[in-house]
Design an enzyme around this catalytic site. Structure first.
Site, mmCIF file in Angstrom:
data_model
loop_
_atom_site.group_PDB
_atom_site.id
_atom_site.type_symbol
_atom_site.label_atom_id
_atom_site.label_comp_id
_atom_site.label_asym_id
_atom_site.label_seq_id
_atom_site.Cartn_x
_atom_site.Cartn_y
_atom_site.Cartn_z
ATOM 1 C CE1 TYR A 106 0.229 4.660 -5.579
ATOM 2 C CE2 TYR A 106 -0.830 5.375 -3.550
ATOM 3 C CZ TYR A 106 0.305 4.998 -4.235
ATOM 4 O OH TYR A 106 1.516 4.951 -3.594
ATOM 5 C CG HIS A 158 8.444 -3.773 -4.534
ATOM 6 N ND1 HIS A 158 7.609 -2.680 -4.457
ATOM 7 C CD2 HIS A 158 7.721 -4.823 -4.060
ATOM 8 C CE1 HIS A 158 6.435 -3.056 -3.981
ATOM 9 N NE2 HIS A 158 6.484 -4.346 -3.723
#
Lengths: 576, 576
Positions: free
Chosen positions: A232, A414
Site C-alpha cells: 500500500y 465495506h
C-alpha cells in the site's frame, strides 16, 4: 468508456461472426473444432467492448466485455497473447477452481476444441450438457488470438454460474501441454489464477460536462514498485494555496502503461481541516517512517479499483473540495499487487480529478449505513455464513432527511476479512421496496465505489437495512465488531445528494439484552462466564463455549432484541 | 393399470396429433385458435392414460394422464363433458387460485383459444411468456370434448409450478360466459375447485401373480350416502372361521359406478386379537351408536385414496392375515366427500383383496417413524412453516434390524391438520444418502399408501430422519404433540420386509432440556411460567408469551438438545 444508455448494444462486430454463431447454435454435438478464421475488415472496435481488465499479473490474458441488458447477456473478447495449448476461463463463487463454470479451449496437438464445461467439487472437469458459453468467433492478430463468446446472465442450467450484480470472480488457467480430452485436464497442475470484476456494469448515461471543466492529476511521483506481493503506497499531495471551493464532477484512473496488471486499486483521501498542515510523505503506508498525522486523511474524494471506469457525478451534484473549512492536503493510496515479485518496475499511476468552479445545484455527500463499530455485534467461530444486520431506522430518517428526500447514486460496500456478502435494501411502511446495492460474492479485497443502476430516492420515514454475511470457518474464537483487521465491520458508504448533516445512520444490539444473553448462556450451559464489570464484551464473547445452541440463541437475540441507534451529525453529535 | 417399466411411453395417440403439436411449437404467438379436429380411427386407448381422476364432484371434468420419466413430462387428457365457454386447469402450492400455474381454454363467443397462463397473488390472470402447457390436440366425442396436452415436470419458467413427487393440488374452473380476453377472466366468480392427486406415479413393474390367487371384496352393503359434505362410514366384516394364514399380495379399489367423485378414500383395518369377537356395525364412524370396541380395529391391511391404482406387494413379500393370533374381524372405513350434498345416492364401494395360501418368502411389516406422541414437541402459534424432526437412530437400527437389513417399498405419511410437508431421509455414517419419501405439498386430507419409486434398503446402523413442516397461522396458542385432532403428529408408516419386531422407531426432545427452556424463557422475558409439578407440559407451552425470540430459542433447543428414543417391539416393550 461508459455504455450510452438507450444505444443498441453491439453484440457481434460483423455479420460473418453472426453466421459462425448460428452455425454453432445448430450443432448438436457438445464440442466443436475451432476454425481460426482471419476476418478481413472486421476488427472489433474498442467501443464494442468498453470494459477491459488483465486476467493474469503478466497481462498475457486480457479480457474485454460488454453487457447487453435487452439480451440479458455478456459478450466477451479474450485476447491470448501467447497461446500454447489452450486455456480455461470461467466464473465461480469465490474464485475457486472447484464447482466452477468454465469455457475451455484446448488442443490435442492437432485440433483445437472449444466447449462449455464445469468442474465438480474435486476439480474434475465435465462437458456441460447445455452449451451456454457460445463461441462467436476466433481471430488471429499480430498481438495474439482473439476469442469472442457470449454468455447469458442466467442459463437455467444448474451447473452454470448465475451472473448477478456485484463482484464476479473470474478464473483462468493456461494449458502448457496438449491434452487428449477435456476430462484429462488436471486443474491442480494448471498455471492459473483469479481476477475480480464487476461484470454487470450499470447502463448509465454520461452527464454533459461543463466547458469550464479543469483537471488535476494526483499521481505517484515515479515510484519504484516494491518487489513484494502486496504494497500500500502513500503519497501526500497538496492543493494550491487559496484554492476556492470547486465541485469534482468526474474522475478517472491514470495507469502507467505496462502496469495495468499491478495497480490493484487507488484512493484519494482528503485530510481533516483540524490541522493546518500535513507532512509530505512518499512511501509505503505501513512504514515506520510514515508520520502519524496521515491517519487524519480519511475522507474519500475518489476511489478506483481494477476494471472500473471513469466515475461521473450526476448532473445536479458535485463533490465539494477546496475553499474555507476544507484541508488543502490530499493523500493518494495505491495498492500494488505484485504476486510475481517483479523488480524495479516504475510507476506514476494515480487519479485524474475533473472539477468545475461553476458549482452545481447540490453538494454530494457520503453517509455510512450498517453497524456501529462495537464489539456487541459478534460472529461465533466456525460459521459458514453468519448474518448481521444494521438499521438506519425510520425514526432517524424522519429526523434527519429533508422532506424532498435524498438521492443515492453510488455505493461502496465495506467489511473486513470475514465478509462474504453485503446488501442494503430500502424499506417503506415495513415493506421492502428496492435493493440499494447488493453483492452476493463480495470480497474485502475488491472495494469499488459502484454507480447504482438506478438512483434510489430515500424520504423521511424510510428505513435502510444493511445485511452482511460472514465466514469464520477458519477462526477458533468469536469475531467481534471493531476497527481491527481481525474484527469486523458491516458498512455501506452511500454517495448521495443533496448533502445533509446526517453522516452516520447505523445500529447495534441493545447492550442490556446482550447482557441477558450472557446470563442465559451461562445458566443453560452450567458454565461460568465472568460478568464482573471489568470484563469486556469481547472477553465475554471469547469465553463462550460455542455450540449450535449458543450460536442459534445469539442469532435469535440479534433478530429480537431492541437496537440502539446512532443517528449522527457530521460533528459526531447525535440527533436528538 | 400401472405403467410397465421400460415400455416406451405413449405420449400422443396418433401422428396427426403430433403434427398439431409441432405446428403449435413453431408458433411464436402466445396463444392459438383451437382447431377442433375430428380424428377418425385415432381414439386414444385407455392404456395411453393409465391414471384417471374426476376433478369436480359431479364428474363433469375427468382427468387422465400418463408420466414419461425419459421425457420428464406428463401427458394430460382432459374430458370436458358439457363445455360452455371454456375452462381453467392447473396446479398451485396448496390448491389456491392465486399464484397458480394454469392452462386456459376460453371462448369469446366466436373463437376458442388455448394458452399457458399464471395468476398473481391477487388472482389476476396473465399470459405466460413461455408456453409450457403444450396443446397436442382437441377432439369432439359423443361424451364431450377431449383436450390433450403435455407439461414438462420442470420448465425453468419462474411462473410455472414445479411438478414433483408427492401430492399435487390440481385446480379447475369452468367459464359459464364468453370472455373477451384471458385477462378479463374473473377468478373469484368462477365455479371451480381443487383435487389432490399423486401426479408422478412411480414407474414400477408389476410382479407376477400366482395361479392360486383368490380375491375377497370388503365392500359397503348398499349404503345410502348421507346428504352432508363429510361422512366417515364404518362397516364391520368378518373372515370365515378357521381362515388360515394367507398373504395379501395385491388389492384394488371397487368403486360403485357413478360415485367416482364421492368416494374420497377407503381403508381396511384388522382388529386386535385381544378380543375374541367384535360387534357388527354399519353406520357413520362418529355416531353415538358406534360400539366403542371398534376403536380396537386400527391395524391397516389396505388403504386407497382417489386417483390411486391397485397396490402390489413386492414378489418376495405379502401381508399376513388369518391364522392363529390374528383377529377374524375387519373394519372398512369409507370417507364420502359430498360437497354438493346429493341425496339418496347408494354405494357399495370398498376394497378387493387378492391373497394366496402359498406364502411368499417374507411377511411384510409396518414400522412407525417420526415423533413420539408427546406434548414436549410443540409448534408455536402463528407460524408459517415450523419444522419438527423425529429420529430413528443408528443405535436403534443397530439393535433391532437383521444384519441383511430390511427393504422399504411403500410409505404413508401422516400428520394432523397443521401438516404441510413431510420427508424421510436415510442417513448413513452421518451423511444423507437417499430420500425415502417426500411430499412438499402434503395434505392431511390426502393420506395414501404410496409405492416408492425405488425400494430403500436399511441396514443396522443406518438412521431414518423424518421432518414435518407445520402451518399454525390460524392458531392463537401453541400446538403440542398428541392424539387430538388439534394436536399434532409427525409420522411415516413405512411398509417393508422382512417383518421385524421393531414396530416403532421414533424420538422426542429430552424432557429435562425442555424444562431448562421453560426456565430460560421465564428469566429472559421476566415472565412467570408456573413450573410447579402439577402443571402439565401443554399448560406450560400455552402460557408462553410467544415472540420471535421464544420461538427461535425453541427451534434452537430442538436442534441442539439430546433426544429420548422410542425403539419399541410389537408388544410395546422398548429394546434394551
Amino acid at each position: 468508456r461508459m455504455q450510452n444508455s438507450g444505444s443498441k448494444p453491439c453484440s457481434c462486430p460483423s455479420l460473418k461472426l453472426r453466421e459462425v454463431a448460428s452455425m454453432y447454435l445448430t450443432m448438436v454435438a457438445a464440442f466443436l473444432v475451432i476454425l481460426v478464421v482471419a476476418l478481413q475488415g472486421s476488427v472489433p472496435q474498442k467501443s464494442d467492448f468498453p470494459y477491459k481488465v488483465p486476467l493474469d499479473p503478466q497481462g498475457l490474458l486480457e479480457l474485454s466485455w460488454n453487457v447487453s441488458y435487452p439480451e440479458q447477456a455478456v459478450h466477451f473478447q479474450l485476447l491470448i497473447r501467447e497461446l500454447r495449448f489452450g486455456l480455461l476461463f470461467g466464473m465461480s463463487d469465490r474464485g475457486e477452481f472447484e464447482n466452477a463454470d468454465l469455457a475451455v479451449l484446448w488442443s490435442d496437438g492437432h485440433n483445437s476444441y472449444f466447449g462449455d464445461a464445469w468442474s465438480d467439487a474435486k476439480g474434475q472437469l465435465h462437458m456441460d450438457s447445455q452449451q451456454d458459453y457460445q463461441l462467436l468467433g476466433a481471430r488471429r492478430a499480430p498481438e495474439g488470438l482473439y476469442l469472442l463468446f457470449r454468455r447469458a446472465f442466467s442459463t437455467c442450467d444448474p451447473k452454470d454460474y448465475l451472473i448477478e450484480d456485484g463482484t464476479v470472480h473470474l478464473i483462468y488457467g493456461i494449458l502448457e501441454k496438449p491434452v487428449p480430452s477435456l476430462q484429462a485436464i488436471n486443474i491442480s497442475a494448471l498455471h492459473g489464477g483469479l481476477q475480480r470484476v464487476q461484470l454487470l456494469k450499470p447502463n448509465i448515461s454520461i452527464p454533459e460536462l461543463p466547458s469550464d471543466m479543469k483537471s488535476m492529476e494526483i499521481t505517484a511521483p515515479d515510484v519504484v514498485i516494491p518487489s513484494q506481493e502486496t504494497t500500500y503506497w502513500c503519497y501526500m499531495a497538496e492543493l494550491p494555496e487559496g484554492f476556492p471551493k470547486h465541485h469534482i464532477i468526474m474522475y478517472e484512473p491514470v495507469v502507467t502503461a505496462g502496469n495495468e496488471a499491478l495497480v490493484h486499486h487507488m484512493e484519494v483521501f482528503q485530510c481533516t481541516a483540524q490541522f493546518d498542515s500535513f507532512p509530505h510523505y512518499n512511501g509505503p503506508c505501513d512504514s515506520k517512517m510514515k508520520p502519524d498525522r496521515l491517519n487524519y486523511c480519511r475522507h474519500v474524494l475518489a476511489a478506483w479499483a481494477m476494471g472500473a471506469q471513469a466515475f461521473y457525478y450526476p448532473e445536479e451534484a458535485g463533490l465539494a473540495f477546496g475553499g474555507p473549512g476544507s484541508s488543502r492536503y490530499l493523500r493518494l493510496e495505491i495498492h500494488y499487487h505484485n504476486p510475481l515479485v517483479f523488480k524495479g518496475r516504475r510507476d506514476s499511476s494515480g487519479i485524474r480529478l475533473y472539477y468545475t468552479a461553476t458549482l452545481r445545484p447540490y453538494d454530494a455527500g457520503i453517509m455510512e449505513l450498517g453497524l456501529v463499530y462495537t464489539p456487541v455485534m459478534a460472529i461465533p467461530p466456525g460459521e459458514h455464513s453468519f448474518v448481521l444486520t444494521g438499521y438506519c431506522t425510520d425514526k432517524c430518517t424522519q429526523l434527519a432527511l429533508p422532506a424532498a428526500g435524498i438521492r443515492i447514486f453510488a455505493s461502496q460496500l465495506h467489511t473486513h476479512l470475514a465478509g462474504r456478502k453485503v446488501v442494503t435494501v430500502l424499506s417503506r411502511d415495513g415493506r421492502e421496496r428496492q435493493v440499494v446495492n447488493a453483492d452476493g460474492h463480495y470480497s474485502p479485497h475488491f472495494q469499488e465505489i459502484r454507480m447504482l443502476k438506478e438512483v434510489v430516492a430515500v424520504f423521511p420515514g424510510d428505513e435502510l437495512i444493511t445485511t452482511c454475511t460472514y465466514n469464520t470457518e477458519d477462526r477458533s474464537r468469536a469475531t467481534v465488531g471493531g476497527f481491527g483487521i481481525l474484527e469486523e465491520m458491516c458498512v455501506n458508504y452511500v454517495h448521495y445528494y443533496p448533502q445533509t448533516q446526517l453522516e452516520l445512520c447505523k445500529s447495534a444490539v441493545d447492550p442490556g439484552y446482550l447482557h441477558r444473553y450472557f446470563n442465559l448462556v451461562n445458566r443453560f450451559n452450567d458454565e461460568e462466564i465472568c460478568m464482573c464489570p471489568q470484563v469486556s464484551v469481547p472477553q465475554q464473547f471469547y469465553s463462550i463455549p460455542w455450540n449450535t445452541f449458543n450460536r442459534d440463541v445469539l442469532k435469535s437475540l440479534y433478530a429480537f432484541a431492541p437496537i440502539s441507534m446512532h443517528c449522527n451529525k457530521s460533528s459526531a453529535v447525535r440527533f436528538p
